[in-house]
Design a protein around this motif. Structure first.
Motif, PDB file in Angstrom:
ATOM      1  N   LEU B 150     -48.725 -15.237-141.017  1.00  0.00           N
ATOM      2  CA  LEU B 150     -47.694 -14.419-140.379  1.00  0.00           C
ATOM      3  C   LEU B 150     -47.948 -13.927-139.139  1.00  0.00           C
ATOM      4  N   HIS B 153     -47.254 -16.561-136.934  1.00  0.00           N
ATOM      5  CA  HIS B 153     -45.796 -16.709-136.698  1.00  0.00           C
ATOM      6  C   HIS B 153     -45.156 -15.874-135.743  1.00  0.00           C
ATOM      7  N   MET B 219     -42.153 -14.565-143.756  1.00  0.00           N
ATOM      8  CA  MET B 219     -42.138 -15.550-142.471  1.00  0.00           C
ATOM      9  C   MET B 219     -40.536 -15.886-142.237  1.00  0.00           C
TER      10      MET B 219
END
Lengths: 277, 277, 277, 277
Positions: B150, B153, B219
């Motif tokens: 994450l 991301h 996500m």
């Protein structure tokens, strides 16, 4: 939205949109080319503007309806984002689809403001639409984690159409009124629409005969099939363009422009404005 | 900089910058469109230049402060790059952040020279800014090795904003004064600012409730959340633009341009220069 | 098409196409530059149009022949797509190649309509050709699953040529008549043609001595070899351009333009149209 | 070429080239801006052309020397490509480097023909140079198989510089004479040159202290170091530009343009041609 209907519905919208754009831009281009025959009777600047306003309103209306449907339909999240009792996000798919509609409604609002008032620079409607398409592709891109090979592949094909369209609309920010780009955009919109239907048929076949989602030959066929959809949409756009062009010409030749002198002066000035857009 | 504050601080700078740009370009565009109403009273070419000089100076000042803070704050490397006693690089993070600031200070200097003197071609300020944003993205790109899913991301999302901005500013080298690009740049700057705050909330939640950095649903939510930030920044820029446009118009209509004749000739020439930039 | 001939045949077509384009555009550019010497005798607007019509017809003819050959040759699928008895797709390779030809025939039709009638905007022929090349590359891209390293590599090299060409033709939509782009397109077409021959020699060596498809050195040699092909095609285009240019000049100088005054007025107008394309 | 010298040599060439370009374009831009002061004395169109011819000749000369050196130096392949006795390719590295030089010599020839004769369209010199840089990057890209992490990384950094430069030169095909692009190209050329030196220091340290090629911190430092090289080259170009600009102005102001009237008419026409390039 994991169902046949869930893909056929947006597909139909894009198909109608693509046909509509093809018709609109072909007609305008035909009238612009045949000005010497008095074609301004058919599409004055004021009527063009009215059409744009109606188009934007419809776009806004349907995307708001889409948002509401995603939220409040049978299994929708009903504006609830996080399920605190079970500690997980609620119906992320629906939220994602609603977000896609949100950007199209933003594009609708921008287009409405651009064409209904004079306050905003023209190119903003294209920019907002480019962002809407980009956003659609962006969400789909991070949508595909952990799916089957063929499922991912058909969605990647879709992404080609979506991102190309975003790019073409972005180019229109700089080349507004370029008929080549407008027809390309229409064709890509048709492609996207028909491909949504294809995805529906592949992943949720109404006939019941399931596709093998891990077969490499299926993937090769699907790739080729995407090209056929593109060819079909090119042919549709091309055919429609030629038909409309012929229709405009024959109608202009049948009825000589006797009423030309009656055009108000203000209208003509707008007309010449139009050229320099 | 691995802290909530470390993300909130640059975020606030970008937010302020984005708002400022939106205001500046909206105002200038409004005055350019309403020239017939004598809008040059509000923003003469000379005052525009002064504004640009002030903006560049502020940019230069804050990025120099940022560099010094990274070097000499509590745990900074204090200009020492290599720790020979332990044979490893010292505080590479701080050095990287200082490098980012360095490029923004270079952009500030370039912009200052461009607008304070006549020696340098105009487009160089955009080029230097494009390089500053590109460099920011470039360093972030190689910054993410070995982090959680994450974490990577959210930084990738940031990179979308940063590299798009670099691209938009680079396009401005060729399309200077294009209001669409200027507003897009402002929106992307706001997006970047608010996303820095979001990163801070996700990675170092002030409330204490930690995010699961390996959960795929998180996500997906974050991806969508990025789109919402984009929508919000588009709405902010749009709203601000319309408000400023209305304000300029109403003010111009209230006070008729009686003093128009008093404009010095030199000023008017500069004005018409401005059109052809 | 997995044979030496199967690669040599399209290769020869692209080679001829590339040489033809080099000649055509060099000749036209030479006549445009030497207008003062009365070069319109050599290439009037009407004769240019006739040439384009012939070129499009040939392109259409050969791509239709190609489609038929793929379908009805010895092992072709004969328009049957799915083998229901054995439940698998029939001759997908042939169908893919036929699809490639389909797009080139579409480009041929578009070009024919553009140059034979006035109904369609000029830039559409470039757009259709860009889509044809893009489609060729697109199908090759998803064509390479599960092959040997060197086999994949030589096809990737091909893709560089194909996609660059698609891009260059797409740029011509906006920069029509730019001789630089036209010569670049010709060179890339030659490159593609000679590379097809090279692929044939590598994968199906007529001499019988097989290449080691997994050797890294072979891959490095092939990469370099691709560069040599590019250099050779650049030299060919350059040489041909200079030769044609000299020939046009010397011929114009030998025969003074006495018949200039006899040109019909209508022709001259078309001539000046040509400049503004 | 796997040695310190092997990287320092091309690095020095690019450094000299970058400085030369910075000087040339700064000087020309300064004279163009100060035409009212009679700056055509300093750089007439004819002298500009002569300079371009000399530059192209030098480029051609050095790249031919480079090719010969790669082939016939101590361990060169001496034009032998395949070692039939041992069945492997001979000195592929040297052949690859020779190929790189080949493209630069092609660019030199093109530029020579463009500037020494009138036969060839101007933009072709930029196209040939863009292809030369692209080809350099292309060969490096497939050059890196099986090397250490840091070795690959420093070469990737180089690729950023090379491909950006190829792109910038390609943009110059359409925006010839854009000083922003010309200075950017000079800066990227300097960057490439200094980065070659850096690669030499990292992979073949003259001091003897080897770098740990697998350490992630080294990679992070190298990334940042690349940014510093970029900043340094920007500063160098900026400083040189300002110095030359000031020098031209002060010199023009010292010596009033008394001999202006003596300029031959033909020269002046060329001058105004120059503006419209």
């Amino acid at each position: 939205m994991g169902s046949f209907k869930g893909h056929a519905l947006p597909g139909s919208f894009f198909l109608i949109g693509g046909l509509w754009w093809t018709g609109k831009y072909s007609f305008w281009h035909a009238t612009r080319r045949n000005k010497s025959l008095g074609s301004t009777r058919l599409a004055s600047r004021a009527s063009q503007r009215r059409l744009e306003v109606i188009e934007s309103s419809l776009m806004l209306f349907f995307s708001v309806v889409g948002m509401l449907a995603e939220q409040f339909a049978a299994n929708g999240p009903q504006l609830q984002l996080y399920d605190t009792s079970e500690n997980h996000w609620k119906d992320l798919m629906n939220w994602q689809h609603a977000t896609m509609y949100l950007f199209f409604s933003l594009a609708g609002v921008t287009s409405l403001v651009v064409h209904a008032t004079d306050a905003v620079p023209l190119a903003l409607d294209r920019l907002a639409m480019a962002l809407a398409f980009f956003n659609e592709g962006f969400l789909f891109l991070y949508h595909l984690h952990g799916r089957n090979m063929l499922d991912v592949h058909v969605h990647y094909m879709l992404l080609y159409a979506v991102f190309s369209q975003a790019l073409v609309v972005f180019l229109e920010v700089f080349h507004r009124g370029n008929i080549t780009l407008e027809l390309l955009r229409s064709a890509l919109c048709l492609l996207q629409g028909s491909w949504f239907w294809q995805i529906g048929y592949v992943l949720y076949p109404p006939s019941g005969a399931e596709w093998d989602l891990a077969d490499h030959n299926n993937m090769m066929f699907i790739t080729m099939c995407f090209c056929w959809h593109l060819a079909a949409s090119m042919l549709t756009v091309g055919g429609l363009y030629c038909a409309i062009n012929c229709a405009v010409r024959s109608r202009l030749k049948r009825t000589p422009p006797v009423e030309m002198g009656l055009l108000k002066l203000r209208d003509r000035e707008l007309e010449s404005d139009d050229e320099t857009l």
